[in-house]
Structure formats: structure tokens, C-alpha cells
Scaffold this active site. Structure first.
Site, PDB file in Angstrom:
ATOM      1  N   HIS A   1       0.857  -1.190   0.000  1.00 42.28           N
ATOM      2  CA  HIS A   1       0.000   0.000   0.000  1.00 42.28           C
ATOM      3  C   HIS A   1       0.892   1.239   0.000  1.00 42.28           C
ATOM      4  O   HIS A   1       2.019   1.202   0.499  1.00 42.28           O
ATOM      5  CB  HIS A   1      -0.877   0.051   1.260  1.00 42.28           C
ATOM      6  CG  HIS A   1      -1.919  -0.998   1.307  1.00 42.28           C
ATOM      7  ND1 HIS A   1      -3.083  -0.912   0.595  1.00 42.28           N
ATOM      8  CD2 HIS A   1      -1.973  -2.177   1.970  1.00 42.28           C
ATOM      9  CE1 HIS A   1      -3.811  -1.987   0.829  1.00 42.28           C
ATOM     10  NE2 HIS A   1      -3.159  -2.774   1.653  1.00 42.28           N
TER      11      HIS A   1
ATOM     12  N   ARG B   1      26.141 -16.611   3.783  1.00 44.29           N
ATOM     13  CA  ARG B   1      27.130 -17.370   3.010  1.00 44.29           C
ATOM     14  C   ARG B   1      26.456 -17.884   1.739  1.00 44.29           C
ATOM     15  O   ARG B   1      25.306 -17.574   1.474  1.00 44.29           O
ATOM     16  CB  ARG B   1      27.761 -18.496   3.812  1.00 44.29           C
ATOM     17  CG  ARG B   1      26.830 -19.592   4.259  1.00 44.29           C
ATOM     18  CD  ARG B   1      27.578 -20.570   5.177  1.00 44.29           C
ATOM     19  NE  ARG B   1      26.702 -21.585   5.688  1.00 44.29           N
ATOM     20  CZ  ARG B   1      26.679 -22.851   5.277  1.00 44.29           C
ATOM     21  NH1 ARG B   1      27.518 -23.266   4.356  1.00 44.29           N
ATOM     22  NH2 ARG B   1      25.839 -23.703   5.801  1.00 44.29           N
TER      23      ARG B   1
END
Length: 182
Positions: free
Chosen positions: A109, A179
Site C-alpha cells: 500500500h 554465506r
């Protein structure tokens, strides 16, 4: 053999009912009882839902189009009580695992001034793309406008608000890459 066919008939009837409503689920896929797949209107558009081969949609899962499109690739799993709102379009790749209670929302919104009701403003449509061979942990929130690359792992409870590069492992609120898969 006849017994197996008779057990398959109620499921076949459900898939046919979905197809008559414009929802396409491959016959090799499993949609658990209590899952709710609906084309919900946004103005005059109803959108579409397509579920590929050998998918599994868990009990209590909710898929709503709100005029957009939801496309799920082959061999994909949606855990119990997963919610997908397809306003801006949601595409999920093949061989993807989405754990229980994950929520995917492809819109947002605007935040108007205090004199305007938030609800009176139109949705901003923000497509979500989830790649192939992705694992999304339980309770994740995937926000509109993001792409989760192929091979990603998203830790349980993470909130994905930005794109994740392919083969990354991310956790947290907001989700951050910690990672890469080797």
C-alpha cells in the site's frame, strides 16, 4: 487396481471442480483437504492459478489471486498453512520447498497523508519470483517486488524484503546473506 481407482475418484472430482473455476492443477499433484485455491477479483480481473506436475500443497494453504497470477513449477512443495497473495504476480520455480506458515505477498500500500484513508489507496503491484531448487524455512515472510534466486536457502522466520542472489543462504529480519552454497 479397481480399489486404487475408486480412491482416486474424489481427488479427480476436486481437480475437475478447480479446473471449471479456472484453476489448473496437474493430475499428478496433490492438494490436501482444507487447502483453499481461489480466483478472487480485483475489479473485473480474476487472475489465474497454475500448479505444475508432481506438486504438493499442504493442508490449510491459502492461494488467492486478487486479479493477479500465481504460477507454481513442477515438483514443488507448499507446507501447511502457507499463504500466497498473487496481486502483483507470484512465480515459483521447480523443485522448490516452502515450509509451513510462510506468507508471500506480491503487493503493498502507499502511505498517504493523514487526511486520506490508507484503505482508499490502490494496491501497488509488486511481482515476486522464487527460483528453482529454493528452500524457504518455516514462517518466512516474502514481501512484494523481490526475486529469490535459484538454489537459495532462506532460514526459518526470515523476512525477505530485498532480492537474494542465486545459491545464497540468508537469515534474519530483514533477511541478510550469511554465506553461499558450495
Amino acid at each position: 487396481m479397481v480399489r486404487k481407482f475408486l480412491l482416486f475418484l474424489p481427488y479427480l472430482a476436486r481437480v475437475i471442480r478447480l479446473k471449471l473455476r479456472g484453476i489448473f492443477v496437474d493430475l499428478s499433484s496433490k492438494v490436501a483437504g482444507g487447502a483453499s485455491l481461489r480466483l478472487t477479483p480485483a475489479g473485473i480481473r480474476y487472475g489465474s492459478i497454475r500448479v505444475g506436475k508432481s506438486c504438493e500443497i499442504g493442508r490449510g494453504a491459502v492461494l488467492r489471486t486478487f486479479g493477479g497470477e500465481i504460477s507454481i513449477g513442477c515438483h514443488t512443495f507448499l507446507g501447511e498453512y502457507t499463504i500466497i497473495y498473487g496481486h502483483g504476480g507470484v512465480t515459483i520455480g521447480d523443485h522448490t520447498l516452502i515450509a509451513a506458515q510462510t506468507c508471500i505477498v506480491s503487493s503493498n500500500h502507499t502511505v498517504p497523508g493523514k487526511e486520506t484513508l490508507i484503505r482508499s489507496e490502490p494496491d501497488i503491484l509488486l511481482p515476486v519470483t522464487i527460483g528453482h531448487d529454493v528452500w524457504i524455512g518455516a514462517g518466512c515472510k516474502i514481501l512484494g517486488g523481490v526475486t529469490i534466486g535459484d538454489g537459495c536457502v532462506v532460514g526459518a522466520g526470515s523476512v525477505v524484503s530485498r532480492d537474494l542472489p542465486p545459491y545464497s543462504i540468508s537469515v534474519g529480519v530483514p533477511a541478510k546473506v550469511i554465506r553461499y552454497r558450495e
